[in-house]
Scaffold this active site. Structure first.
Site, PDB file in Angstrom:
ATOM      1  N   GLU A   1      -1.675   6.311   5.886  1.00  0.00           N
ATOM      2  CA  GLU A   1      -1.825   5.906   7.286  1.00  0.00           C
ATOM      3  C   GLU A   1      -1.828   7.127   8.202  1.00  0.00           C
ATOM      4  O   GLU A   1      -1.284   7.101   9.310  1.00  0.00           O
ATOM      5  CB  GLU A   1      -0.701   4.948   7.700  1.00  0.00           C
ATOM      6  CG  GLU A   1      -0.613   3.678   6.867  1.00  0.00           C
ATOM      7  CD  GLU A   1      -1.617   2.622   7.282  1.00  0.00           C
ATOM      8  OE1 GLU A   1      -2.505   2.919   8.101  1.00  0.00           O
ATOM      9  OE2 GLU A   1      -1.512   1.481   6.791  1.00  0.00           O
TER      10      GLU A   1
ATOM     11  N   LYS B   1       0.815  -1.216   0.000  1.00  0.00           N
ATOM     12  CA  LYS B   1       0.000   0.000   0.000  1.00  0.00           C
ATOM     13  C   LYS B   1       0.853   1.273   0.000  1.00  0.00           C
ATOM     14  O   LYS B   1       0.633   2.176  -0.816  1.00  0.00           O
ATOM     15  CB  LYS B   1      -0.926   0.025   1.227  1.00  0.00           C
ATOM     16  CG  LYS B   1      -1.912  -1.118   1.324  1.00  0.00           C
ATOM     17  CD  LYS B   1      -2.891  -0.909   2.459  1.00  0.00           C
ATOM     18  CE  LYS B   1      -2.257  -0.745   3.812  1.00  0.00           C
ATOM     19  NZ  LYS B   1      -1.501  -1.951   4.259  1.00  0.00           N
TER      20      LYS B   1
END
Length: 279
Positions: free
Chosen positions: A167, A47
């Site tokens: 994140e 990711k």
């Protein structure tokens, strides 16, 4: 190539830090302009690497990435990169200035923005992020949530059309995560941004338009957040837990109970309360 209505078109992209250990393998996806997409998957699935490729921080080994219709390449990077902002998980790593005001202004100075416009942008985005009263503060005086607001303001002051959150909520407490979610929702509602969230946060995923699932460096699924949270197999693979309301709805459906009134009012029926309270 002109604007296609897509913020991103990723075509057969592969990437490896070491040739014997590929991180991304033949990844293809499209992200429409103005949408909010969550990239989800277990740790190590690629990711953050994909986020860096989308942000122009890394170059793909194979394949192509088109950003608003223009292929990202060495000769186009200087044109494309200013259109993209990135917010990372640790806001401390993004601080440059000795005060909040200096930090927001830093990127603008690097782009030689005229001083009057720079001062106006600093004030405008500080007010939008509700940190105007913090402009004279040193970063060490701020809470985690305030630091992340400053990081977001610093990016938005440069007025990118695409913002990638890698994140960004992972190091925040519950209150600060809720505040960041509100910021993301406000950005989406403004219609000015394309948002890409790399996240494990269920509420953040639910608020987005789509979820793209990465598993072992490949795109395993591209679906709505509700479809994702109803797929027990994908949830297990992604190490995700569905939001409480989805879990409740699924349990009720298994028992043949409708979760809302026939009129669609959304009110919980009296006979459901004993079941809900027992969960």
């Amino acid at each position: 190539m002109g604007d296609t209505g897509l913020a991103y078109e990723v075509k057969h992209v592969s990437f490896a830090y070491e040739h014997t250990h590929p991180v991304l393998k033949d990844v293809s996806l499209c992200i429409p302009s103005g949408s909010w997409v969550s990239l989800v998957g277990p740790n190590g699935c690629g990711k953050s690497t994909l986020a860096k490729l989308l942000g122009g921080l890394l170059a793909a080994n194979d394949g192509a990435i088109f950003i608003e219709g223009t292929e990202l390449a060495r000769e186009t990077a200087s044109y494309i990169r200013p259109r993209i902002g990135m917010v990372f998980q640790n806001p401390d790593n993004q601080f440059i200035g000795a005060t909040v005001e200096e930090d927001i202004a830093f990127g603008l100075e690097g782009r030689c923005i005229p001083r009057e416009e720079m001062v106006n942008r600093v004030r405008t985005y500080a007010d939008k992020l509700q940190i105007g009263h913090l402009l004279s503060k040193h970063p060490s005086e701020l809470s985690g949530g305030q630091k992340q607001r400053v990081a977001v303001a610093s990016i938005l002051a440069m007025e990118p059309g695409i913002v990638i959150f890698d994140e960004a909520s992972s190091m925040l407490d519950e209150k600060a995560r809720g505040e960041l979610l509100g910021i993301l929702q406000g950005m989406r509602e403004s219609g000015q941004y394309t948002l890409v969230s790399i996240t494990h946060d269920a509420e953040e995923i639910m608020a987005s338009d789509r979820a793209i699932v990465l598993l072992d460096g490949t795109v395993a699924a591209d679906l709505t957040p509700e479809e994702l949270f109803r797929d027990e197999g994908l949830l297990g693979s992604c190490r995700l837990i569905a939001p409480y309301r989805i879990r409740l709805q699924l349990e009720l459906e298994k028992r043949g109970i409708r979760a809302s009134s026939p009129q669609g009012s959304g009110e919980v029926k009296d006979e459901l309360w004993p079941f809900i309270l027992s969960m």
